[in-house]
Scaffold this motif. Structure first.
Motif, short mmCIF file in Angstrom:
data_model
loop_
_atom_site.label_atom_id
_atom_site.label_comp_id
_atom_site.label_asym_id
_atom_site.label_seq_id
_atom_site.Cartn_x
_atom_site.Cartn_y
_atom_site.Cartn_z
N GLY A 23 3.25 6.03 -5.62
CA GLY A 23 3.50 6.37 -6.81
C GLY A 23 4.25 5.43 -7.54
N VAL A 24 4.06 4.06 -7.45
CA VAL A 24 5.27 3.12 -7.99
C VAL A 24 4.57 2.91 -8.83
CG1 VAL A 24 4.69 0.78 -6.98
CG2 VAL A 24 6.43 1.42 -7.49
N VAL A 25 3.38 2.71 -9.36
CA VAL A 25 2.59 2.53 -10.35
C VAL A 25 3.09 4.09 -11.81
CG1 VAL A 25 0.47 2.08 -12.11
CG2 VAL A 25 0.71 1.03 -9.39
N GLN A 26 2.98 4.41 -11.26
CA GLN A 26 2.92 5.65 -12.42
C GLN A 26 5.23 5.39 -12.48
OE1 GLN A 26 1.62 6.12 -9.64
NE2 GLN A 26 -0.26 7.28 -10.18
N ASP A 27 5.33 5.71 -11.76
CA ASP A 27 6.91 5.49 -11.57
C ASP A 27 7.04 4.50 -13.28
OD1 ASP A 27 7.42 7.06 -10.33
OD2 ASP A 27 8.22 6.11 -8.00
N MET A 28 6.38 3.09 -12.79
CA MET A 28 7.13 1.93 -12.94
C MET A 28 6.81 2.28 -15.11
SD MET A 28 6.34 -1.14 -11.22
CE MET A 28 4.59 -1.14 -10.44
N GLN A 29 4.75 3.01 -15.07
CA GLN A 29 4.68 3.87 -16.74
C GLN A 29 5.99 4.52 -17.41
OE1 GLN A 29 0.92 5.13 -15.07
NE2 GLN A 29 -0.33 3.09 -16.39
N ARG A 30 5.32 5.25 -16.38
CA ARG A 30 7.03 5.90 -17.32
C ARG A 30 8.17 5.60 -17.56
NH1 ARG A 30 11.44 8.17 -14.84
NH2 ARG A 30 11.79 6.97 -13.25
N VAL A 31 9.18 4.63 -16.88
CA VAL A 31 10.21 3.98 -16.98
C VAL A 31 10.02 2.17 -18.16
CG1 VAL A 31 11.37 1.79 -16.38
CG2 VAL A 31 11.28 4.17 -15.02
N LEU A 32 8.53 2.06 -18.32
CA LEU A 32 8.58 1.73 -19.72
C LEU A 32 7.87 1.89 -20.75
CD1 LEU A 32 5.57 -1.08 -17.85
CD2 LEU A 32 8.01 -1.78 -18.91
N ARG A 33 7.42 3.34 -20.65
CA ARG A 33 7.65 4.60 -21.53
C ARG A 33 8.77 4.61 -21.94
NH1 ARG A 33 3.20 6.99 -18.88
NH2 ARG A 33 4.24 8.08 -18.16
N GLU A 34 9.52 4.92 -21.46
CA GLU A 34 11.30 5.08 -22.04
C GLU A 34 12.07 4.17 -22.05
OE1 GLU A 34 13.13 6.97 -18.14
OE2 GLU A 34 11.82 8.66 -18.39
N VAL A 35 11.81 2.77 -21.91
CA VAL A 35 12.27 1.23 -22.39
C VAL A 35 11.89 0.95 -23.90
CG1 VAL A 35 13.35 -0.43 -21.52
CG2 VAL A 35 13.34 0.93 -19.92
N ALA A 36 10.92 1.21 -23.88
CA ALA A 36 9.68 -0.21 -24.57
C ALA A 36 10.26 0.71 -26.20
CB ALA A 36 8.62 0.57 -23.92
N PRO A 37 10.70 1.60 -26.03
CA PRO A 37 11.13 2.39 -27.58
C PRO A 37 12.29 1.57 -28.21
CG PRO A 37 10.45 4.34 -26.68
CD PRO A 37 10.35 3.07 -26.17
N ILE A 38 13.19 1.27 -26.42
CA ILE A 38 15.39 1.11 -26.71
C ILE A 38 14.24 -0.27 -27.19
CG2 ILE A 38 16.97 0.16 -25.41
CD1 ILE A 38 15.81 3.66 -23.91
N ILE A 39 13.82 -1.20 -26.33
CA ILE A 39 14.04 -2.13 -26.48
C ILE A 39 13.17 -3.00 -27.86
CG2 ILE A 39 12.76 -4.49 -25.82
CD1 ILE A 39 12.45 -3.55 -23.12
N ALA A 40 12.78 -1.74 -28.32
CA ALA A 40 11.24 -2.43 -30.05
C ALA A 40 13.25 -1.99 -31.04
CB ALA A 40 10.46 -1.12 -30.13
N THR A 67 0.42 -1.50 0.33
CA THR A 67 0.00 -0.22 0.04
C THR A 67 0.57 1.10 0.24
OG1 THR A 67 -2.31 -1.04 1.40
CG2 THR A 67 -2.06 1.31 1.22
N GLN A 68 2.14 1.53 0.84
CA GLN A 68 3.02 2.87 1.02
C GLN A 68 3.98 2.73 -0.66
OE1 GLN A 68 6.03 2.40 3.64
NE2 GLN A 68 6.99 4.18 2.96
N GLU A 69 3.97 1.72 -1.40
CA GLU A 69 4.39 2.39 -3.27
C GLU A 69 3.25 2.11 -3.56
OE1 GLU A 69 7.76 -1.88 -3.07
OE2 GLU A 69 5.86 -1.96 -3.00
N LEU A 70 2.27 1.80 -3.44
CA LEU A 70 1.38 2.34 -4.51
C LEU A 70 0.71 4.00 -4.04
CD1 LEU A 70 -1.69 -0.64 -4.28
CD2 LEU A 70 -0.40 -0.10 -5.70
N GLU A 71 0.52 4.29 -2.78
CA GLU A 71 0.78 5.89 -1.90
C GLU A 71 2.00 6.35 -3.04
OE1 GLU A 71 -1.93 4.79 1.53
OE2 GLU A 71 0.22 5.00 1.65
#
Length: 83
Positions: A58-75, A52-56
């Motif tokens: 913003g860990v999900v938003q952090d993960m989304q940001r990282v994935l948006r940055e990494v996905a083009p590199i992986i592609a 719950t602490q991680e959710l509060e």
């Protein structure tokens, strides 16, 4: 700065036709209730293992940001591997 380009300062008001605010006392329909329950269950399932602490914090938003940055590199890497 002229009056039309000054930033809005709260509180500010709109003049003219504006939509009516939602009625707070309106009860959701059975279909809306079912959809909300489905959404809540999907969120709970997706967050399994995240505290719950991680959710509060913003860990999900952090993960989304990282994935948006990494996905083009992986592609790009994947396209290079296929060539």
């Amino acid at each position: 700065m002229n009056e039309s380009t000054q930033p809005l300062v709260s509180p500010h008001f709109a003049l003219g036709a504006t939509p009516a605010p939602p009625q707070v006392d309106e009860q959701p329909t059975q279909a809306e209730d079912a959809e909300m329950l489905r959404r809540i269950q999907a969120c709970v399932d997706a967050c399994e293992g995240i505290s719950t602490q991680e959710l509060e914090e913003g860990v999900v938003q952090d993960m989304q940001r990282v994935l948006r940055e990494v996905a083009p590199i992986i592609a790009e890497w994947s396209r290079e591997q296929q060539s």
